[in-house]
Design an enzyme around this catalytic site. Structure first.
Site, PDB file in Angstrom:
ATOM      1  N   TYR A  40      -5.981   0.742  -3.194  1.00 11.54           N
ATOM      2  CA  TYR A  40      -6.334   1.038  -4.582  1.00 11.54           C
ATOM      3  C   TYR A  40      -6.911  -0.178  -5.301  1.00 11.54           C
ATOM      4  CZ  TYR A  40      -4.555   5.810  -5.086  1.00 11.54           C
ATOM      5  OH  TYR A  40      -4.373   7.161  -5.002  1.00 11.54           O
ATOM      6  N   LYS A  87       3.596   2.722   7.049  1.00 14.00           N
ATOM      7  CA  LYS A  87       3.089   2.977   8.408  1.00 14.00           C
ATOM      8  C   LYS A  87       3.142   1.665   9.187  1.00 14.00           C
ATOM      9  CE  LYS A  87       1.266   6.023  11.332  1.00 14.00           C
ATOM     10  NZ  LYS A  87       2.048   7.176  11.831  1.00 14.00           N
ATOM     11  N   ASP A 120       4.281   9.347   7.622  1.00 13.09           N
ATOM     12  CA  ASP A 120       3.899  10.722   7.951  1.00 13.09           C
ATOM     13  C   ASP A 120       5.118  11.636   8.021  1.00 13.09           C
ATOM     14  OD1 ASP A 120       4.681   9.322  10.184  1.00 13.09           O
ATOM     15  OD2 ASP A 120       2.909   9.784  11.386  1.00 13.09           O
ATOM     16  N   ASP A 144       1.418   7.423  -4.403  1.00 13.03           N
ATOM     17  CA  ASP A 144       0.651   8.428  -5.140  1.00 13.03           C
ATOM     18  C   ASP A 144       0.774   9.789  -4.464  1.00 13.03           C
ATOM     19  OD1 ASP A 144      -1.016   9.501  -7.045  1.00 13.03           O
ATOM     20  OD2 ASP A 144      -2.861   8.702  -6.187  1.00 13.03           O
ATOM     21  N   ASP A 148       3.045  13.273  -5.778  1.00 11.95           N
ATOM     22  CA  ASP A 148       2.396  14.569  -5.988  1.00 11.95           C
ATOM     23  C   ASP A 148       3.081  15.661  -5.170  1.00 11.95           C
ATOM     24  OD1 ASP A 148       0.656  13.335  -7.692  1.00 11.95           O
ATOM     25  OD2 ASP A 148      -1.163  13.832  -6.582  1.00 11.95           O
TER      26      ASP A 148
END
Length: 258
Positions: A40, A87, A120, A144, A148
């Site tokens: 970002y 990750k 994941d 983010d 959501d």
């Protein structure tokens, strides 16, 4: 966010079942998202006519600040566990650093449980069994996405407010952003922005005012007065456009939910 030094993004997600239909009626978790680094940062390059590149920036100071914020939040709000999601098994330098710093910081909070999940499977668990999570801390992009997912399975993304916090400034907003695709149609749920305003009032030390507004909002939702994103014949009494929903909340100021 970067200009104002708002390094921490706080996104609480909670189900309001049975008054709001939710995939997970007992969901109550908080996503603490790093707010300034990761992909970002927006540093991208056109390497050739057919190849593009973006830089993923993870720093030790940034990682330590957000991980410590997550544990301090858990301590202040009586939360039991902080879960880090990265990750790190693949991106060993960037996500690996974030995970390493998380584990170092966790050692300073032995009275709070901590664990790490690969992003994941972690995201899948938030979608499938979010009631097992408490506080989640993650780099910018993962945070983010996770927030959501959590907001949607709690009932609607339109319910979620968020706080952007730093040492000198604070900014509060709905998780869904400005939602320009539904502007002016009267179908937007103002709850996310309203809950963000409640968070802002608490931050400013106006807890009694915040409680008055939140209780009016809860009473409205409990009465089955819902915007289109929440409307379900099984739990809703009336579907209201944006302005009418706001009017219903205003009419209930001074009341409390049953």
């Amino acid at each position: 966010r970067k200009t104002l030094g708002l390094f921490a993004n706080e996104r609480p997600c909670k189900s309001y079942s049975p008054h709001v239909a939710a995939l997970h009626p007992h969901l109550d978790l908080v996503v603490i998202r790093e707010n300034e680094e990761d992909t970002y940062a927006g540093i991208e390059h056109q390497q050739t006519t057919e190849v593009t590149q973006t830089l993923k920036l993870i720093t030790r100071p940034g990682s330590e600040a957000i991980c410590r914020y997550a544990f301090d939040y858990a301590r202040a709000h009586g939360r039991r566990r902080v879960t880090c999601m990265t990750k790190a098994n693949i991106m060993k330098h960037t996500d690996g650093l974030f995970k390493q710093v998380f584990e170092e910081v966790a050692a300073d909070y032995p009275y709070i449980e901590s664990d790490h999940r690969i992003i994941d499977i972690g995201a899948a668990l938030v979608a499938a069994r979010p009631e097992r999570r408490d506080v989640i801390v993650a780099p910018n992009l993962y945070g983010d996405i996770l927030s959501d997912i959590a907001a949607e399975v709690s009932g609607s993304l339109g319910l979620a407010g968020s706080a952007n916090l730093g040492p000198s400034f604070a900014m509060f907003e709905a998780v869904h952003g400005s939602a320009p695709d539904i502007a002016g149609r009267g179908v937007a749920n103002p709850s996310g922005l309203l809950r963000a305003a409640v968070m802002m009032l608490v931050h400013l030390g106006q807890a009694e005012v915040a409680a008055r507004i939140k209780n009016a909002w809860l009473a409205t939702v409990e009465a089955g007065l819902h915007t289109p994103d929440l409307y379900r014949p099984s739990v809703s009494r009336r579907q209201l456009p944006t302005d009418n929903f706001a009017d219903a909340v205003i009419a209930r100021l001074g009341t409390e939910p049953r």
